[in-house]
Design a protein around this motif. Structure first.
Motif, PDB file in Angstrom:
ATOM      1  N   UNK A 182       0.831  -1.198   0.000  1.00  0.00           N
ATOM      2  CA  UNK A 182       0.000   0.000   0.000  1.00  0.00           C
ATOM      3  C   UNK A 182       0.872   1.258   0.000  1.00  0.00           C
ATOM      4  N   UNK A 183       1.948   1.238   0.767  1.00  0.00           N
ATOM      5  CA  UNK A 183       2.839   2.394   0.816  1.00  0.00           C
ATOM      6  C   UNK A 183       3.554   2.602  -0.511  1.00  0.00           C
ATOM      7  N   UNK A 184       3.958   1.507  -1.158  1.00  0.00           N
ATOM      8  CA  UNK A 184       4.584   1.624  -2.482  1.00  0.00           C
ATOM      9  C   UNK A 184       3.606   2.241  -3.474  1.00  0.00           C
ATOM     10  N   UNK A 185       2.338   1.847  -3.389  1.00  0.00           N
ATOM     11  CA  UNK A 185       1.329   2.436  -4.265  1.00  0.00           C
ATOM     12  C   UNK A 185       1.154   3.924  -4.024  1.00  0.00           C
ATOM     13  N   UNK A 186       1.206   4.343  -2.751  1.00  0.00           N
ATOM     14  CA  UNK A 186       1.085   5.767  -2.430  1.00  0.00           C
ATOM     15  C   UNK A 186       2.265   6.546  -2.990  1.00  0.00           C
ATOM     16  N   UNK A 187       3.480   5.966  -2.895  1.00  0.00           N
ATOM     17  CA  UNK A 187       4.658   6.644  -3.415  1.00  0.00           C
ATOM     18  C   UNK A 187       4.590   6.817  -4.932  1.00  0.00           C
TER      19      UNK A 187
ATOM     20  N   UNK B  54      -5.883  24.893 -11.625  1.00  0.00           N
ATOM     21  CA  UNK B  54      -5.470  26.200 -11.121  1.00  0.00           C
ATOM     22  C   UNK B  54      -4.828  26.105  -9.746  1.00  0.00           C
ATOM     23  N   UNK B  55      -4.352  24.930  -9.370  1.00  0.00           N
ATOM     24  CA  UNK B  55      -3.806  24.734  -8.022  1.00  0.00           C
ATOM     25  C   UNK B  55      -2.540  23.868  -8.070  1.00  0.00           C
ATOM     26  N   UNK B  56      -1.721  24.052  -7.038  1.00  0.00           N
ATOM     27  CA  UNK B  56      -0.553  23.216  -6.789  1.00  0.00           C
ATOM     28  C   UNK B  56      -0.885  22.312  -5.609  1.00  0.00           C
ATOM     29  N   UNK B  57      -0.674  21.029  -5.766  1.00  0.00           N
ATOM     30  CA  UNK B  57      -0.907  20.076  -4.675  1.00  0.00           C
ATOM     31  C   UNK B  57       0.431  19.455  -4.283  1.00  0.00           C
ATOM     32  N   UNK B  58       0.683  19.334  -2.993  1.00  0.00           N
ATOM     33  CA  UNK B  58       1.981  18.839  -2.522  1.00  0.00           C
ATOM     34  C   UNK B  58       1.785  18.025  -1.248  1.00  0.00           C
ATOM     35  N   UNK B  59       2.774  17.166  -0.999  1.00  0.00           N
ATOM     36  CA  UNK B  59       2.705  16.288   0.175  1.00  0.00           C
ATOM     37  C   UNK B  59       4.114  16.027   0.678  1.00  0.00           C
ATOM     38  N   UNK B  60       4.248  15.867   1.994  1.00  0.00           N
ATOM     39  CA  UNK B  60       5.547  15.650   2.631  1.00  0.00           C
ATOM     40  C   UNK B  60       5.350  14.826   3.895  1.00  0.00           C
TER      41      UNK B  60
END
Length: 570
Positions: A122-127, A177-183
Motif C-alpha cells: 500500500x505504501x509503495x502504491x502511495x509513493x 489552477x492549483x498546486x498540490x503537494x505532500x511531505x
C-alpha cells in the motif's frame, strides 16, 4: 430500516450468517478462515501478542532456568517440594522453549508478517501515485490563508509556489489552477521499519535457538579447557547445534584477579573480576595467545563467546594413608553461599586409603571455607562464616568421615555434598581435651587422622566459571534493535502533511491566492510552515490589494453550501 440494518452489518468485522429461504446459509469455511486471518493480522492483535510475549518472558527472569543454571534449578527443586512439580509441568524451568511461549512467539511472527506485507504494498502504491488534488473549498481546511495581489498573474504565482515547495522537499504536482503537494513519508517509512525490525528480531531469536548452543565449565587456576562435550560441566545443544558442531579451540586459566571495596557502606562489594587466560584455535596449544576476560567483556573465539560468569575458591589438600602413601593431592572447588564467599565443599577419596590396621575404605571430608574468617566469638554464635570475600584470613572448618561414599550405588551425587548414610564420622580432641566432630585448619597445617593417615591444607587456589555460547543471531538482533529505535523515532517525530496553493485571476486583473494545509496528526508545525510559505510567496505575489467584500464572500459560501447539501440529498 432494512437498508440501515444492511449498512450496519456491512460495517461489522464479524462474519455474517443468514437464515433466508428457510435454510442455514453462512459464509462457509473459507469465509471463517478469511475473517480469522484479518483478526490475526490486525495491528491490535499484534500489540496484544507483543504484550503477552513480554509477560511470558517474566518467569524466565524470576524462576531459575535449566539453560542458564542447572545447579540453581536442582537447588530450587530440592527446596520447594510443592512448587517444583507444578513449575515442571508448566515448563517454567525452560520458559523460552516451552510450548506456550513458542505459541505466542509463532502467532506474533505470523501476525507481523501478515501486517507488514500489505502495508508495504500500500505504501509503495502511495509513493507511485500523485499527491491528491486540491479540494474545491480550501477555506474549509484547518489551516488557511488568502490574499489578493495585483503585481503578478496566476501562472507566475503557481510557478513560484511550486519552486518553494520543491525546495522544502515536498512532492509537488500541478492540478488545474492549483498546486498540490505532500511531505512526511518518512513517518510511514519509520513505522514500517519499526515493524520490520521487530520481525527481524523474532527471526534472530529463532536462528539463535535453532543454530545456537551453550555450555558451562569451571576452570581452576593453572588448568585448561578444550572445547568438546566431555570437558563441559553442562552442555545445552539445540536442534542444529550438536556436539559435532563444536569449534576446535581451548584456553587455560593462568590467573584470576578480583578487587573489592575495602571501606564504607559497600565494603566487600566486588569492583573488578578479571580472568587472565591463554587461548588457542585448533589443537596446537603451543601457539597460545594471551587475553583477559571480564564481566560483560567476553572473549570471542571462532564464532563463540567465552563469558566470565562466576568465581570462587578451591582449597588444596593432600591426603596420605597410614603407610604414608599420597592418595589425594589437589584443589577442590567450593560453592559460594553468600556475598562474602562463605563456601561449602566436599573432598571424596574414593580408593586407596589403608588405615593402621591394614583395612581399606573411603574417606570423605565436608568443609566450610571462609576466605576471611569471622572471630571465634562470632563463630560460636553464628557458625563458621566469612566477613570479607578476599583472602585476608583463610580458614576451613572440616568434618571427616570414613566408610562407603556410595559412589557405586548408581544414584547421582553432587560434587559439593557428601552422602554420609554409610559412613562414620571421625572424632578429634581439641586443646581443652574435649572431643569434637569438626576441626578448623589454616593453610600449611596438618591434621592427623585417628586411623593413622594425615590431611594437609597446603593452600588456596581460585576458580572461575565460564559460559561458552554460540549465538549466531546476536548480530542480527542488535542490528534489528537499532533499526527499530530509528524507525520509532521517525514515526514519532516526522509529520505527514499536505499543502495546496491556488491562484485564480479575477476579471479586474487581480489574482486571488489561497494557501491551505492539512496534517495527519494534530500539530502547530503545519500552521508555522504555512505562514512561512505565505510570507515567501508574497515576494512574487505581494498582498497589495484590499480583500473582497465579506458579505459577497459569505453569500457565495452559503450558496456553495446549499448546493453541496442539495447534491448530497439527490
Amino acid at each position: 430500516m432494512t437498508t440501515d440494518l444492511d449498512a450496519a452489518e456491512r460495517l461489522s468485522s464479524a462474519p455474517r450468517e443468514d437464515n433466508e429461504g428457510g435454510g442455514d446459509v453462512g459464509i462457509g469455511l473459507l469465509g471463517w478462515l478469511r475473517w480469522a486471518w484479518r483478526q490475526l493480522t490486525s495491528m491490535r492483535t499484534a500489540l496484544i501478542l507483543l504484550f503477552l510475549l513480554s509477560l511470558a518472558a517474566i518467569p524466565g527472569s524470576l524462576v531459575p532456568q535449566v539453560s542458564a543454571s542447572p545447579t540453581k534449578v536442582a537447588q530450587f527443586v530440592t527446596d520447594h517440594h510443592t512448587l517444583a512439580p507444578i513449575y515442571q509441568k508448566l515448563g517454567l524451568f525452560h520458559v523460552y522453549s516451552s510450548f506456550w511461549f513458542s505459541a505466542i512467539y509463532l502467532l506474533l511472527f505470523i501476525s507481523l508478517a501478515g501486517c507488514i506485507v500489505p502495508r508495504t504494498w500500500q505504501f509503495v502504491g502511495v509513493l507511485r501515485a500523485q499527491p491528491p488534488a486540491a479540494p474545491k473549498h480550501l477555506v474549509r481546511l484547518p489551516v488557511y490563508a488568502t490574499w489578493r495581489s495585483g503585481g503578478t498573474d496566476a501562472e507566475r504565482t503557481l510557478t513560484a509556489a511550486e519552486g518553494l515547495l520543491r525546495r522544502r522537499r515536498f512532492r509537488v504536482a500541478r492540478s488545474g489552477d492549483a498546486i498540490t503537494s505532500e511531505k512526511g513519508y518518512l513517518r510511514e517509512v519509520g513505522n514500517l521499519l519499526f515493524h520490520i525490525s521487530l520481525f527481524g528480531m523474532l527471526i534472530a531469536f529463532a536462528v539463535g535457538k535453532l543454530f545456537g548452543g551453550m555450555g558451562t565449565v569451571l576452570v581452576i587456576e593453572g588448568k585448561a579447557f578444550s572445547n568438546n562435550v566431555a570437558m563441559y560441566d553442562d552442555f545445552m545443544p539445540s536442534t542444529f547445534y550438536t556436539a559435532d558442531s563444536l569449534d576446535a579451540f581451548g584456553f587455560r586459566l593462568d590467573r584470576f584477579e578480583a578487587t573489592y571495596q575495602t571501606s564504607g557502606t559497600q565494603i566487600g562489594t566486588a569492583r573488578t573480576y578479571e580472568a587472565h587466560v591463554s587461548y588457542w584455535t585448533g589443537s596446537d596449544s603451543h601457539k597460545a595467545k594471551k587475553a583477559d576476560i571480564q564481566v560483560n567483556h567476553p572473549l570471542a573465539i571462532d564464532g563463540s563467546n567465552v563469558y566470565l560468569t562466576a568465581h570462587g575458591y578451591a582449597p588444596v589438600f593432600q591426603v596420605t594413608d597410614a603407610k604414608g602413601d599420597v592418595i589425594f593431592n589437589g584443589p577442590t572447588p567450593c560453592l559460594p553461599q553468600d556475598a562474602n564467599i562463605t563456601s561449602t565443599c566436599a573432598i571424596k577419596v574414593n580408593d586407596g586409603y589403608v588405615d593402621k590396621n591394614n583395612q581399606a575404605y573411603q574417606i570423605g571430608i565436608s568443609g566450610i571455607f571462609t576466605p576471611t574468617a569471622a572471630s571465634d566469638s562470632s563463630v560460636m554464635t553464628q557458625g563458621p562464616h566469612s566477613v570479607f570475600p578476599d583472602l585476608a584470613d583463610p580458614k576451613i572448618y572440616l568434618a571427616l568421615y570414613h566408610g562407603d561414599l556410595g559412589n557405586n550405588s548408581g544414584a547421582p551425587q553432587s560434587i559439593y555434598e557428601l552422602d554420609t548414610k554409610h559412613m562414620t564420622q571421625y572424632l578429634f580432641t581439641d586443646a581443652n581435651g574435649k572431643q569434637t566432630k569438626s576441626v578448623m585448619m589454616q593453610p600449611n597445617e596438618q591434621l592427623k587422622l585417628p586411623s593413622g593417615g594425615t590431611v594437609t591444607f597446603t593452600g588456596v587456589q581460585q576458580w572461575a566459571n565460564f559460559t561458552v555460547a554460540h549465538n549466531p543471531g546476536t548480530g542480527w538482533a542488535l542490528t534489528s534493535a537499532v533499526l527499530a529505535v530509528l524507525g520509532l523515532i521517525g514515526s514519532l517525530f516526522v509529520q505527514r502533511r499536505r499543502v495546496w496553493v491556488r491562484a485564480v485571476a479575477g476579471p479586474d486583473g487581480t489574482t486571488t491566492v489561497e494557501i491551505a494545509g492539512l496534517a495527519r496528526s494534530e500539530s502547530a508545525r503545519i500552521a508555522e510552515e504555512l505562514a512561512e510559505l505565505a510570507l515567501e510567496l508574497q515576494d512574487t505575489a505581494p498582498a497589495d490589494q484590499p480583500d473582497a467584500d465579506p458579505a459577497a464572500d459569505e453569500s457565495a459560501a452559503d450558496h456553495s453550501a446549499a448546493a453541496a447539501t442539495a447534491a448530497e440529498k439527490e
